[in-house]
Design a protein around this motif. Structure first.
Motif, PDB file in Angstrom:
ATOM      1  N   ALA A   1       0.840  -1.190   0.000  1.00 36.12           N
ATOM      2  CA  ALA A   1       0.000   0.000   0.000  1.00 36.12           C
ATOM      3  C   ALA A   1       0.880   1.247   0.000  1.00 36.12           C
ATOM      4  CB  ALA A   1      -0.909   0.001   1.227  1.00 36.12           C
ATOM      5  N   ALA A   2       0.516   2.232  -0.828  1.00 35.86           N
ATOM      6  CA  ALA A   2       1.309   3.461  -0.945  1.00 35.86           C
ATOM      7  C   ALA A   2       0.674   4.631  -0.202  1.00 35.86           C
ATOM      8  CB  ALA A   2       1.505   3.821  -2.418  1.00 35.86           C
ATOM      9  N   ARG A   3      -0.608   4.929  -0.481  1.00 39.60           N
ATOM     10  CA  ARG A   3      -1.281   6.028   0.195  1.00 39.60           C
ATOM     11  C   ARG A   3      -2.782   5.800   0.155  1.00 39.60           C
ATOM     12  NH1 ARG A   3      -0.847  11.430  -3.636  1.00 39.60           N
ATOM     13  NH2 ARG A   3      -1.714  10.524  -5.549  1.00 39.60           N
ATOM     14  N   ILE A   4      -3.499   6.461   1.084  1.00 36.40           N
ATOM     15  CA  ILE A   4      -4.939   6.257   1.226  1.00 36.40           C
ATOM     16  C   ILE A   4      -5.626   7.597   1.433  1.00 36.40           C
ATOM     17  CG2 ILE A   4      -4.656   3.944   2.211  1.00 36.40           C
ATOM     18  CD1 ILE A   4      -5.306   5.220   4.968  1.00 36.40           C
ATOM     19  N   ARG A   5      -6.938   7.601   1.176  1.00 31.21           N
ATOM     20  CA  ARG A   5      -7.784   8.748   1.502  1.00 31.21           C
ATOM     21  C   ARG A   5      -9.232   8.267   1.510  1.00 31.21           C
ATOM     22  NH1 ARG A   5      -7.927  12.600  -3.928  1.00 31.21           N
ATOM     23  NH2 ARG A   5      -8.986  11.093  -5.290  1.00 31.21           N
ATOM     24  N   PRO A   6     -10.137   9.050   2.101  1.00 33.97           N
ATOM     25  CA  PRO A   6     -11.550   8.671   2.047  1.00 33.97           C
ATOM     26  C   PRO A   6     -12.046   8.638   0.600  1.00 33.97           C
ATOM     27  CG  PRO A   6     -11.181  10.317   3.736  1.00 33.97           C
ATOM     28  CD  PRO A   6      -9.910  10.228   2.959  1.00 33.97           C
TER      29      PRO A   6
ATOM     30  N   ASP B   1       0.148   9.209   3.351  1.00 32.40           N
ATOM     31  CA  ASP B   1       1.202   8.243   3.031  1.00 32.40           C
ATOM     32  C   ASP B   1       1.148   7.075   4.018  1.00 32.40           C
ATOM     33  OD1 ASP B   1       3.497   6.961   2.152  1.00 32.40           O
ATOM     34  OD2 ASP B   1       4.852   8.265   3.270  1.00 32.40           O
ATOM     35  N   VAL B   2       1.038   5.849   3.488  1.00 35.31           N
ATOM     36  CA  VAL B   2       1.029   4.658   4.345  1.00 35.31           C
ATOM     37  C   VAL B   2       2.120   3.678   3.920  1.00 35.31           C
ATOM     38  CG1 VAL B   2      -1.393   4.833   4.999  1.00 35.31           C
ATOM     39  CG2 VAL B   2      -0.768   3.578   2.926  1.00 35.31           C
ATOM     40  N   SER B   3       3.139   4.196   3.253  1.00 42.01           N
ATOM     41  CA  SER B   3       4.267   3.334   2.911  1.00 42.01           C
ATOM     42  C   SER B   3       4.954   2.869   4.195  1.00 42.01           C
ATOM     43  CB  SER B   3       5.252   4.080   2.008  1.00 42.01           C
ATOM     44  OG  SER B   3       5.723   5.245   2.649  1.00 42.01           O
ATOM     45  N   GLN B   4       5.877   1.979   4.068  1.00 41.13           N
ATOM     46  CA  GLN B   4       6.540   1.393   5.245  1.00 41.13           C
ATOM     47  C   GLN B   4       5.546   0.622   6.111  1.00 41.13           C
ATOM     48  OE1 GLN B   4       9.881   1.707   5.177  1.00 41.13           O
ATOM     49  NE2 GLN B   4       9.503   2.921   3.313  1.00 41.13           N
ATOM     50  N   SER B   5       4.564  -0.026   5.460  1.00 40.58           N
ATOM     51  CA  SER B   5       3.592  -0.901   6.143  1.00 40.58           C
ATOM     52  C   SER B   5       2.754  -0.157   7.180  1.00 40.58           C
ATOM     53  CB  SER B   5       4.308  -2.089   6.795  1.00 40.58           C
ATOM     54  OG  SER B   5       4.979  -2.878   5.836  1.00 40.58           O
TER      55      SER B   5
ATOM     56  N   GLU C   1     -10.142   4.731  -0.133  1.00 37.99           N
ATOM     57  CA  GLU C   1      -9.505   4.252  -1.350  1.00 37.99           C
ATOM     58  C   GLU C   1      -7.997   4.223  -1.150  1.00 37.99           C
ATOM     59  OE1 GLU C   1      -9.519   6.651  -4.926  1.00 37.99           O
ATOM     60  OE2 GLU C   1     -10.192   8.400  -3.784  1.00 37.99           O
ATOM     61  N   VAL C   2      -7.324   3.449  -1.973  1.00 38.22           N
ATOM     62  CA  VAL C   2      -5.897   3.213  -1.794  1.00 38.22           C
ATOM     63  C   VAL C   2      -5.190   3.262  -3.138  1.00 38.22           C
ATOM     64  CG1 VAL C   2      -6.123   0.689  -2.008  1.00 38.22           C
ATOM     65  CG2 VAL C   2      -4.200   1.642  -0.720  1.00 38.22           C
TER      66      VAL C   2
END
Length: 524
Positions: A198-203, A211-215, A326-327
């Motif tokens: 996973a790289a990044r998320i938002r509503p 940013d949600v990199s690095q698990s 979403e991701v």
């Protein structure tokens, strides 16, 4: 060993939550195909002793025990037996299911019954999901092969489980956008990935990306990915910390601790509903860890026993909690290579405990040699099949039906639908199936295990080279060309770490062609 007793910690958590804590355990059950391509039978494998081969051994240690895993009473007697498959999410590799059907029918039938039972338990959602057929690394495949691997995996699942799958397991969770597009186009709802993909998320409603990199992704939610075509798919990112502890950290020495970790993960989430889920190789439960099937059974029972907790599978959870986030992902990544998908084409450093000084530089020329063979044979197949089949590549996708049904009637139906009307002689009909067999072996030679381990002289790489040899033999006969010499020129660049093993060319002559001689040279 795994005795029924309460967990005060879990009970205290449960008393303060009114919404359900959803828990899902996924097992990826898979072994590479081991059959001699000239005989269709698995040869004796001394490393699997006292069993005949690794399929037999792992069936005895894992696949069969999980059909009736034991839970012990406080006095050490067997309190009950549990069918683990009926309570988890799982996928079995299609080639493994084919072997089980022929050699371990009790296990095969038990899996089908477990899926039917799970549909009753999980509100119509079966625990089984599909898998891309030959366990090839799909981001490294061309589009045509991606489609066939996914179509064959879907058809195989429908033939065996008598329903459409909701999700599909991607081999090694290796993913790219084209693969996801094909899954979405096929009508699948979801797939499962590693949190580091996973790289990044938002509503879904919009807003800034996080940013949600690095698990760092919250694995307790489902996510929607918007694809370039406008289609979308749901992605689940399993809990990597728990998965690591299950696979490698000793979690399965205590099934109660396993249940407690799963429950605590979702009970701490805010807001609910949250999903605590983990994915590992299914062989973890009994083959990699002795009595792992019992630990799994106990963990499942502990979750079931506590009010407010609910075992589930991904399809049921999606009905209750549709994605609101979403991701975006990192494409060309996987769960077992920190360098993306390089483990299957380069010397990236990922291996399984190789001796000091070894390298995996052999991976690149192996991949290049097989890609060359695939591409040349594809051109020849298309040219020769154009006068016999109305659509050679769509016919290849549909060939799985013939392989599954194994009847003369299915062959006739196939020829009636795909054959060029009114122009097929008997020799033409026979040639169609010879051409399709070349394509089948061309797909099999990309089974991922051929690159996964430490050296080109390993049994897994020798196996995929046997499929290449079968392509060369059948292709040379049908097309009247020398495929072997240019293939071996490329393979000679792959050098083993074992001095006496030599190069890929040496291994081909010594270890690969021996299987052809044993199987009957020239056998079609």
């Amino acid at each position: 060993m795994y005795r029924l007793r309460g967990s005060g910690i879990i009970l205290r958590y449960m008393t303060v939550r009114r919404e359900p804590c959803w828990v899902c355990i996924h097992g990826h059950f898979y072994q590479p195909p081991r059959e001699n391509p000239w005989t269709g039978e698995v040869e004796e494998q001394p490393g699997a002793a006292p069993y005949h081969d690794w399929n037999e051994r792992i069936t005895a240690e894992c696949y069969r025990p999980n059909l009736s895993a034991r839970i012990l009473a406080p006095d050490g007697s067997v309190a009950e037996t549990v069918n683990n498959y009926a309570r988890i999410s799982f996928n079995f590799g299609p080639t493994l299911l084919n072997w089980l059907e022929r050699h371990a029918a009790d296990v095969y039938v038990g899996l089908l019954k477990a899926d039917r039972a799970s549909r009753k338990r999980f509100n119509g959602h079966g625990g089984a999901i599909a898998q891309a057929y030959h366990h090839s690394i799909l981001p490294l495949a061309n589009r045509r092969d991606k489609i066939t691997e996914i179509v064959w995996g879907l058809r195989d699942f429908q033939f065996r489980f008598r329903r459409r799958p909701e999700g599909m397991w991607l081999p090694e969770t290796a993913v790219d956008f084209e693969t996801l597009e094909i899954l979405a186009q096929a009508g699948l709802r979801f797939t499962i990935l590693s949190p580091r993909q996973a790289a990044r998320i938002r509503p879904i409603t919009g807003g800034p990306w996080t940013d949600v990199s690095q698990s760092a992704v919250d694995t307790r939610r489902a996510y929607r990915i918007q694809l370039p075509s406008g289609r979308w798919l749901t992605l689940f990112f399993y809990d990597g910390r728990i998965a690591q502890d299950v696979a490698f950290g000793g979690m399965l020495t205590n099934g109660g601790n396993y249940a407690a970790r799963l429950l605590q993960t979702c009970l701490e989430a805010d807001p609910l509903p949250a999903l605590s889920h983990v994915a590992t190789d299914g062989e973890t439960y009994g083959h990699h860890h002795r009595f792992g099937d019992m630990a799994l059974a106990y963990a499942l029972r502990m979750v079931e026993k506590h009010a407010g907790a609910k075992l589930t599978v991904y399809g049921e959870y999606l009905d209750a909690a549709a994605p609101v986030w979403e991701v975006e992902i990192f494409p060309n990544t996987s769960w077992s290579c920190a360098h993306g998908v390089e483990r299957w084409r380069s010397d990236c450093g990922c291996q399984t405990g190789a001796p000091p000084g070894w390298n995996q530089q052999w991976r690149r020329p192996l991949r290049e040699a097989l890609n060359w063979l695939r591409d040349v044979v594809a051109i020849l197949y298309e040219r020769e099949a154009a006068d016999l089949l109305v659509d050679p590549w769509a016919a290849r996708d549909d060939y799985i039906t013939v392989l599954l049904e194994k009847t003369e009637a299915s062959r006739r139906r196939f020829l009636k639908f795909w054959g060029v009307s009114g122009r097929l002689k008997r020799e033409d009909r026979e040639r169609i199936f010879r051409l399709l067999e070349i394509q089948r072996h061309s797909l099999m030679m990309f089974t991922s295990c051929g690159w996964f381990f430490n050296d080109i002289s390993g049994i897994e790489t020798i196996q995929i080279l046997r499929y290449a040899a079968r392509v060369i033999e059948l292709g040379g006969r049908e097309f009247g060309v020398d495929l072997e010499s240019p293939f071996l020129d490329r393979l000679a660049e792959a050098r083993s770490n074992v001095p006496e093993a030599g190069t890929g060319r040496d291994i081909y002559y010594r270890d690969v062609l021996a299987a052809r001689l044993e199987g009957g040279k020239g056998r079609a």
